[in-house]
Design a protein around this motif. Structure first.
Motif, PDB file in Angstrom:
ATOM      1  N   ARG A 176      30.074  23.102  15.017  1.00 26.68           N
ATOM      2  CA  ARG A 176      29.817  21.862  14.292  1.00 26.68           C
ATOM      3  C   ARG A 176      31.115  21.153  13.913  1.00 26.68           C
ATOM      4  O   ARG A 176      31.110  19.957  13.627  1.00 26.68           O
ATOM      5  CB  ARG A 176      28.943  22.156  13.073  1.00 26.68           C
ATOM      6  N   VAL A 177      32.205  21.895  13.922  1.00 29.17           N
ATOM      7  CA  VAL A 177      33.510  21.280  13.675  1.00 29.17           C
ATOM      8  C   VAL A 177      33.908  20.395  14.855  1.00 29.17           C
ATOM      9  O   VAL A 177      34.307  19.239  14.693  1.00 29.17           O
ATOM     10  CB  VAL A 177      34.590  22.353  13.433  1.00 29.17           C
ATOM     11  N   HIS A 178      33.773  20.927  16.049  1.00 32.24           N
ATOM     12  CA  HIS A 178      34.182  20.205  17.252  1.00 32.24           C
ATOM     13  C   HIS A 178      33.035  19.402  17.872  1.00 32.24           C
ATOM     14  O   HIS A 178      33.258  18.569  18.754  1.00 32.24           O
ATOM     15  CB  HIS A 178      34.743  21.172  18.284  1.00 32.24           C
ATOM     16  N   GLY A 179      31.796  19.696  17.463  1.00 31.60           N
ATOM     17  CA  GLY A 179      30.644  18.973  18.012  1.00 31.60           C
ATOM     18  C   GLY A 179      30.302  19.381  19.420  1.00 31.60           C
ATOM     19  O   GLY A 179      29.865  18.552  20.226  1.00 31.60           O
ATOM     20  N   THR A 180      30.459  20.680  19.724  1.00 32.52           N
ATOM     21  CA  THR A 180      30.269  21.155  21.092  1.00 32.52           C
ATOM     22  C   THR A 180      29.323  22.349  21.146  1.00 32.52           C
ATOM     23  O   THR A 180      29.054  22.999  20.135  1.00 32.52           O
ATOM     24  CB  THR A 180      31.617  21.577  21.706  1.00 32.52           C
ATOM     25  N   ALA A 181      28.836  22.625  22.357  1.00 34.37           N
ATOM     26  CA  ALA A 181      27.990  23.806  22.585  1.00 34.37           C
ATOM     27  C   ALA A 181      27.929  24.098  24.074  1.00 34.37           C
ATOM     28  O   ALA A 181      28.260  23.249  24.916  1.00 34.37           O
ATOM     29  CB  ALA A 181      26.581  23.581  22.038  1.00 34.37           C
ATOM     30  N   GLY A 182      27.493  25.324  24.392  1.00 40.25           N
ATOM     31  CA  GLY A 182      27.267  25.712  25.775  1.00 40.25           C
ATOM     32  C   GLY A 182      25.800  26.070  25.962  1.00 40.25           C
ATOM     33  O   GLY A 182      24.944  25.665  25.185  1.00 40.25           O
ATOM     34  N   GLY A 183      25.530  26.869  26.994  1.00 42.55           N
ATOM     35  CA  GLY A 183      24.154  27.311  27.209  1.00 42.55           C
ATOM     36  C   GLY A 183      23.660  27.018  28.606  1.00 42.55           C
ATOM     37  O   GLY A 183      24.403  26.579  29.482  1.00 42.55           O
ATOM     38  N   GLY A 184      22.358  27.280  28.826  1.00 45.90           N
ATOM     39  CA  GLY A 184      21.783  27.076  30.151  1.00 45.90           C
ATOM     40  C   GLY A 184      20.280  27.247  30.153  1.00 45.90           C
ATOM     41  O   GLY A 184      19.631  27.227  29.109  1.00 45.90           O
ATOM     42  N   VAL A 185      19.729  27.452  31.355  1.00 47.34           N
ATOM     43  CA  VAL A 185      18.284  27.569  31.521  1.00 47.34           C
ATOM     44  C   VAL A 185      17.981  28.507  32.685  1.00 47.34           C
ATOM     45  O   VAL A 185      18.766  28.599  33.632  1.00 47.34           O
ATOM     46  CB  VAL A 185      17.651  26.172  31.767  1.00 47.34           C
TER      47      VAL A 185
END
Length: 204
Positions: free
Chosen positions: A89-98
């Motif tokens: 939430r500091v950098h406003g980023t995330a990863g992940g997939g499906v």
């Protein structure tokens, strides 16, 4: 936490999902594209994963990841999984997939779930950038990501030893910025002339 699309429900994993989880991941055609899923995939593996997800859900809105089961409304069956992880939430980023059960691929379910995941990340969590990856040799994943505006940003050579087949895999890194997604979404929702001259809407 629950998200909903026309055909799908994205929800927290439940202990009763063990059978569907094993069915979906115990197929080399699925697990060879995932870094940390063994083959064969057993009931014990599924139970361990779901316990992790149940514990993670208890953390509420401040958690660093969301793990969603993809439930097909028409069959009330879990047909895959989609996630957001490494949320900053500091950098406003995330990863992940499906991932999707092999029996249900080719019908647009994965794209539908992935698109809702992106919307959730940008509109509800207010993130600004998403990063994904896919193993070389998986053009279907790249095609889906490009549809939403993702761009290839680099390649991590021999990044993972896939647990399913034991092979070293190159990972292609892709990224999507919120403003890029908004432009892509606007383009896809713009009315287009039909063959008869009438306008219609194309919704991703």
């Amino acid at each position: 936490m629950k998200l909903e699309t026309k055909r799908l429900i994205l929800r927290e994993w439940k202990r009763s999902d063990v059978g569907d989880l094993v069915e979906g991941l115990n197929h080399l055609g699925v697990s060879r594209w995932l870094a940390f899923v063994p083959h064969p995939y057993t009931t014990k593996d599924a139970e361990k994963w779901i316990e992790h997800c149940v514990a993670n859900a208890r953390k509420g809105k401040d958690r660093a990841s969301y793990e969603f089961a993809i439930e097909l409304k028409s069959e009330r069956k879990v047909i895959g999984g989609v996630n957001l992880d490494r949320i900053s939430r500091v950098h406003g980023t995330a990863g992940g997939g499906v991932w999707l059960n092999k029996k249900f691929q080719g019908r647009g379910y994965g794209t539908e779930a992935f698109g809702e995941r992106i919307r959730f990340a940008f509109e509800e969590l207010k993130l600004r950038r998403l990063e994904n990856g896919f193993f070389k040799g998986n053009p279907a994943s790249l095609k889906m990501q490009i549809r939403f505006g993702y761009k290839i940003e680099g390649v991590k050579r021999k990044a993972y030893r896939c647990l399913a087949d034991g092979k070293l895999k190159d990972e292609c890194i892709t990224g999507l910025l919120r403003n890029e997604w908004m432009k892509t979404a606007a383009k896809n929702l713009r009315p287009k002339p039909s063959p008869s001259g009438a306008a219609h809407r194309f919704v991703t």
